[in-house]
Design a protein around this motif. Structure first.
Motif, PDB file in Angstrom:
ATOM      1  N   THR A 101      18.525   3.173 -38.185  1.00 58.39           N
ATOM      2  CA  THR A 101      19.057   1.935 -38.745  1.00 58.39           C
ATOM      3  C   THR A 101      18.750   1.890 -40.240  1.00 58.39           C
ATOM      4  O   THR A 101      17.638   2.190 -40.646  1.00 58.39           O
ATOM      5  CB  THR A 101      18.401   0.734 -38.042  1.00 58.39           C
ATOM      6  OG1 THR A 101      18.613   0.889 -36.651  1.00 58.39           O
ATOM      7  CG2 THR A 101      19.000  -0.575 -38.512  1.00 58.39           C
ATOM      8  N   GLY A 102      19.761   1.571 -41.044  1.00 54.87           N
ATOM      9  CA  GLY A 102      19.538   1.492 -42.484  1.00 54.87           C
ATOM     10  C   GLY A 102      19.692   2.824 -43.200  1.00 54.87           C
ATOM     11  O   GLY A 102      19.393   2.932 -44.382  1.00 54.87           O
ATOM     12  N   SER A 103      20.197   3.849 -42.513  1.00 54.61           N
ATOM     13  CA  SER A 103      20.301   5.159 -43.145  1.00 54.61           C
ATOM     14  C   SER A 103      21.598   5.324 -43.942  1.00 54.61           C
ATOM     15  O   SER A 103      21.782   6.315 -44.628  1.00 54.61           O
ATOM     16  CB  SER A 103      20.178   6.275 -42.109  1.00 54.61           C
ATOM     17  OG  SER A 103      21.206   6.165 -41.160  1.00 54.61           O
ATOM     18  N   GLY A 104      22.512   4.347 -43.805  1.00 54.40           N
ATOM     19  CA  GLY A 104      23.737   4.390 -44.610  1.00 54.40           C
ATOM     20  C   GLY A 104      25.010   4.706 -43.834  1.00 54.40           C
ATOM     21  O   GLY A 104      26.078   4.823 -44.431  1.00 54.40           O
ATOM     22  N   LYS A 105      24.909   4.808 -42.508  1.00 53.47           N
ATOM     23  CA  LYS A 105      26.079   5.173 -41.701  1.00 53.47           C
ATOM     24  C   LYS A 105      27.239   4.201 -41.897  1.00 53.47           C
ATOM     25  O   LYS A 105      28.369   4.612 -42.141  1.00 53.47           O
ATOM     26  CB  LYS A 105      25.716   5.192 -40.197  1.00 53.47           C
ATOM     27  CG  LYS A 105      24.552   6.069 -39.835  1.00 53.47           C
ATOM     28  CD  LYS A 105      24.316   6.081 -38.331  1.00 53.47           C
ATOM     29  CE  LYS A 105      23.932   4.755 -37.723  1.00 53.47           C
ATOM     30  NZ  LYS A 105      22.588   4.260 -37.989  1.00 53.47           N
ATOM     31  N   SER A 106      26.935   2.893 -41.782  1.00 56.47           N
ATOM     32  CA  SER A 106      28.002   1.893 -41.868  1.00 56.47           C
ATOM     33  C   SER A 106      28.604   1.861 -43.268  1.00 56.47           C
ATOM     34  O   SER A 106      29.824   1.738 -43.428  1.00 56.47           O
ATOM     35  CB  SER A 106      27.474   0.512 -41.501  1.00 56.47           C
ATOM     36  OG  SER A 106      26.990   0.535 -40.194  1.00 56.47           O
ATOM     37  N   THR A 107      27.759   1.976 -44.280  1.00 56.17           N
ATOM     38  CA  THR A 107      28.263   1.986 -45.667  1.00 56.17           C
ATOM     39  C   THR A 107      29.201   3.167 -45.858  1.00 56.17           C
ATOM     40  O   THR A 107      30.264   3.039 -46.469  1.00 56.17           O
ATOM     41  CB  THR A 107      27.085   2.094 -46.655  1.00 56.17           C
ATOM     42  OG1 THR A 107      26.108   1.112 -46.309  1.00 56.17           O
ATOM     43  CG2 THR A 107      27.537   1.878 -48.078  1.00 56.17           C
ATOM     44  N   LEU A 108      28.830   4.301 -45.301  1.00 56.77           N
ATOM     45  CA  LEU A 108      29.659   5.491 -45.450  1.00 56.77           C
ATOM     46  C   LEU A 108      31.025   5.300 -44.780  1.00 56.77           C
ATOM     47  O   LEU A 108      32.063   5.553 -45.399  1.00 56.77           O
ATOM     48  CB  LEU A 108      28.937   6.719 -44.871  1.00 56.77           C
ATOM     49  CG  LEU A 108      29.690   8.035 -44.921  1.00 56.77           C
ATOM     50  CD1 LEU A 108      30.103   8.399 -46.342  1.00 56.77           C
ATOM     51  CD2 LEU A 108      28.854   9.171 -44.322  1.00 56.77           C
ATOM     52  N   ILE A 109      31.032   4.830 -43.546  1.00 59.17           N
ATOM     53  CA  ILE A 109      32.335   4.744 -42.856  1.00 59.17           C
ATOM     54  C   ILE A 109      33.238   3.678 -43.480  1.00 59.17           C
ATOM     55  O   ILE A 109      34.446   3.807 -43.456  1.00 59.17           O
ATOM     56  CB  ILE A 109      32.223   4.544 -41.321  1.00 59.17           C
ATOM     57  CG1 ILE A 109      31.501   3.255 -40.967  1.00 59.17           C
ATOM     58  CG2 ILE A 109      31.603   5.756 -40.646  1.00 59.17           C
ATOM     59  CD1 ILE A 109      31.589   2.918 -39.473  1.00 59.17           C
ATOM     60  N   GLN A 110      32.635   2.655 -44.088  1.00 59.68           N
ATOM     61  CA  GLN A 110      33.475   1.626 -44.718  1.00 59.68           C
ATOM     62  C   GLN A 110      34.183   2.131 -45.968  1.00 59.68           C
ATOM     63  O   GLN A 110      35.125   1.502 -46.446  1.00 59.68           O
ATOM     64  CB  GLN A 110      32.653   0.384 -45.032  1.00 59.68           C
ATOM     65  CG  GLN A 110      32.286  -0.379 -43.763  1.00 59.68           C
ATOM     66  CD  GLN A 110      31.447  -1.599 -44.064  1.00 59.68           C
ATOM     67  OE1 GLN A 110      31.918  -2.550 -44.671  1.00 59.68           O
ATOM     68  NE2 GLN A 110      30.193  -1.562 -43.667  1.00 59.68           N
TER      69      GLN A 110
END
Lengths: 279, 343
Positions: free
Chosen positions: B43-52
């Motif tokens: 959690t917080g590793s940047g996955k969601s930011t990357l896919i967005q």
């Protein structure tokens, strides 16, 4: 006084969906739980788990039957206060269970509402934070925490009410594996200190950690026993669930000619059984 | 051909405030068309930011130095934005919370309508999308999405995305919160969608078992950086790295390690339960045939007294597991009221 802390006697509950159309979520269900038990309540989506939880602390009243907590009926409105104090609930979403910005204020909210003295509130906040391992976060803001930490704060908020029973209503479902572990560690620790824990989950690894598993199907109790009994029953799939991955693997291995002593529910046991046969 | 080309991507949240946080650090990633990519990280590793970044929900903060190119279109270019949204189908966490229309058919039609397709085409796509996700059009089209079970709602939400026929499908924790049968069904569905609708799939998950089984490539993020990129075997068998990333090993890998530590001979690159069962079965057969051979030289492998551990018998079991996805048929017990509402 009964030997059971929670007694559900033939309870039913229906939701009105639209006119003339009700869904029976809980059907003539009976279940008794002793003080200090750690029970996993499981079943597929729609089996009635969460409805049952809401019946336990008087959020819902059964249409039929009766629910007693320490011998007190949830049906009597005069008892609602007492029941809510005894039965603490933590819900699924870590983001909508905080009421205050600062963590200690959030935890104090419950006891403040029931008029606990200031000195006592401070003591309870200390103890509750200690119990969930979050003491150092006392004056921080909840919004900056991880999901697992938020849920631990939610548990602390419940503990400040000094409950006898802790109900976790899918409280780990939205957490990552580390968050899950944190919550289960806290739950096990609280249980050892004497609190009855009812953990509603459909994670079978998590269910296997309990002393007792109660499986619901269509609003009724379908299986009730120790994890080993429940996973050996052969009824898990019929209830729309699956075996824990380790148990599933052991079963596959039995087809390959391996034999184990009874049903295998954790990795340690499986490794031991395999070593015996392979070495 | 590359479906996605990302170079030098950095992203900082709350720039120049005390809460400044670098969510992505120097990301370089190229995803081939046809890939099934598992994006993992704590959690917080940047996955969601990357896919967005993939459909322009977040734009690169420095257009000169960074680039995100999807199906040949630059995500920094405003005029590509609309097309990008249609070509990259995003299924967010708990997508059922985004259902809003009063009927299933209307909800699924929302995307195609925005594509300005004609009425017949929209209708065709709605039917097709519902069919692909396994919901009978006649039964579900006119129902309210809010009367459905959790698993059904999620299918409707996924149908709404695939009705746009995206070339790339991105799913963020698609099985979170579902019961075990629901999980199995949705994962089988994602595989099917790759075959029938969206050739490139990116899936974000915390479940390493699922990832080991489904993905053909794993990208692991830690504190906004790519720290591993390779096949599930390459990534998951790098035990130190997985630990460093704050992730769990797949169950099969950690179990194999337990056995190896106890002196059982096993390969060090096991990542799925199937592989582990196969290896262990082979070890047992070997051990038993040796024991039998010691007793009687005439006995052939596989003819042990207990029977049933031929290599073929295992493969058949795996096949059966693979298609056993429909919980309703598996349990086969009728609901007395014919109601199966979510509660």
């Amino acid at each position: 006084m009964s030997e059971f802390q929670i007694e559900i006697k033939g309870a039913s509950y229906s939701y009105p969906v639209r006119e003339g159309y009700n869904v029976k979520a809980v059907r003539n269900l009976s279940l008794s739980i002793r003080k200090g038990e750690f029970v996993a309540l499981t079943g597929m989506n729609g089996s009635g788990k969460s409805t049952l939880a809401k019946l336990l602390n008087g959020l819902f009243q059964p249409n039929e039957g009766e629910i007693l907590i320490d011998g007190i009926s949830t049906a009597d409105e005069d008892n609602t206060f007492e029941i809510r104090k005894k039965v603490g609930m933590v819900f699924q979403n870590p983001d909508n269970q905080t009421v205050a910005t600062i963590i200690e204020d959030d935890i104090a909210f419950g006891p403040e509402n029931i008029g606990v003295e200031r000195e006592e509130i401070i003591k309870r906040v200390d103890e509750a934070l200690e119990a969930v391992g979050m003491s150092e976060y006392r004056t921080r803001t909840a919004s900056k925490l991880s999901g697992g930490q938020k849920q631990r704060i939610a548990i602390a908020g419940v503990l400040a009410m000094k409950p006898d029973i802790l109900i976790l209503d899918e409280s780990t479902a939205m957490l990552d594996p580390n968050g899950r572990k944190e919550i289960m560690d806290v739950a096990c620790r609280l249980n050892r200190s004497g609190i009855t824990v009812v953990n509603i989950t459909h994670n079978m690894d998590e269910a296997a950690l309990a002393d007792r598993i109660v499986v619901l199907r269509k609003g009724r109790v379908a299986i009730d026993g120790t994890p080993k009994e429940v996973f050996a029953s052969g009824l898990i799939e019929a209830c729309g669930l699956t075996l824990p991955p380790i148990t599933e693997l052991a079963r596959e291995l039995e087809k390959e000619g391996f034999e184990f002593d009874g049903v295998v529910i954790n990795a340690e046991e499986l490794a031991e059984g395999l070593c015996r046969l392979l070495k | 051909m590359s479906a996605i080309e990302i170079s030098n991507l950095n992203f900082v949240y709350s720039k120049k405030t005390p809460n400044e946080k670098q969510a992505l650090k120097n990301i370089n990633l190229s995803v081939e068309e046809g890939a099934f990519l598992g994006l993992v990280g704590a959690t917080g590793s940047g996955k969601s930011t990357l896919i967005q970044h993939l459909n322009g929900l977040i734009k690169p903060q420095d257009k000169k130095r960074m680039s995100v190119v999807v199906n040949g279109m630059s995500a920094t270019d405003r005029k590509n934005l609309k097309k990008l949204r249609f070509e990259v189908g995003m299924v967010f966490q708990y997508p059922e919370y985004q259902l809003f229309e009063d009927t299933v058919a209307k909800d699924v039609a929302f995307g195609p309508k925005n594509m300005k397709l004609d009425k017949e085409e929209i209708d065709r796509r709605v039917r097709r999308a519902l069919e692909v996700v396994g919901l009978d059009y006649d039964k579900f089209a006119s129902r309210s999405p809010f009367d459905l079970s959790g698993g059904e709602k999620r299918r409707v939400a996924i149908a709404g995305v695939i009705a746009m026929q995206p070339k790339i499908l991105v799913l963020d924790e698609p099985v979170a919160g579902l019961d075990p049968i629901g999980r199995r069904e949705i994962l089988a569905l994602v595989k099917k969608l790759q075959k029938e609708v969206s050739p490139t799939v990116i899936i974000v998950s915390h479940n390493m078992d699922d990832m080991a089984q489904l993905a053909d490539r794993i990208v692991a993020l830690k504190d906004g950086e790519i720290i591993a990129d390779g096949t599930p075997k390459q990534v998951f068998c790098n035990r130190n790295l997985i630990k460093e990333a704050g992730l769990d090993l797949p169950t099969a890998t950690s179990l194999a390690d337990m056995l190896i530590a106890r002196g059982v001979e096993l390969p060090r690159d096991i990542v799925t339960m199937e592989e582990l069962a196969k290896e262990l079965g082979a070890s047992l057969r070997k051990k038993r045939s040796q024991a039998v051979a010691d007793d009687n030289d005439e006995t052939k492998i596989g003819e042990d007294a207990d029977g049933g551990f031929y290599a073929e018998s295992y493969d058949e079991d795996v096949e059966v597991e693979g298609v056993e996805v429909n919980g309703v048929e598996v349990n086969g017990v009728e609901d007395p009221d014919g109601e199966d509402e979510d509660v």
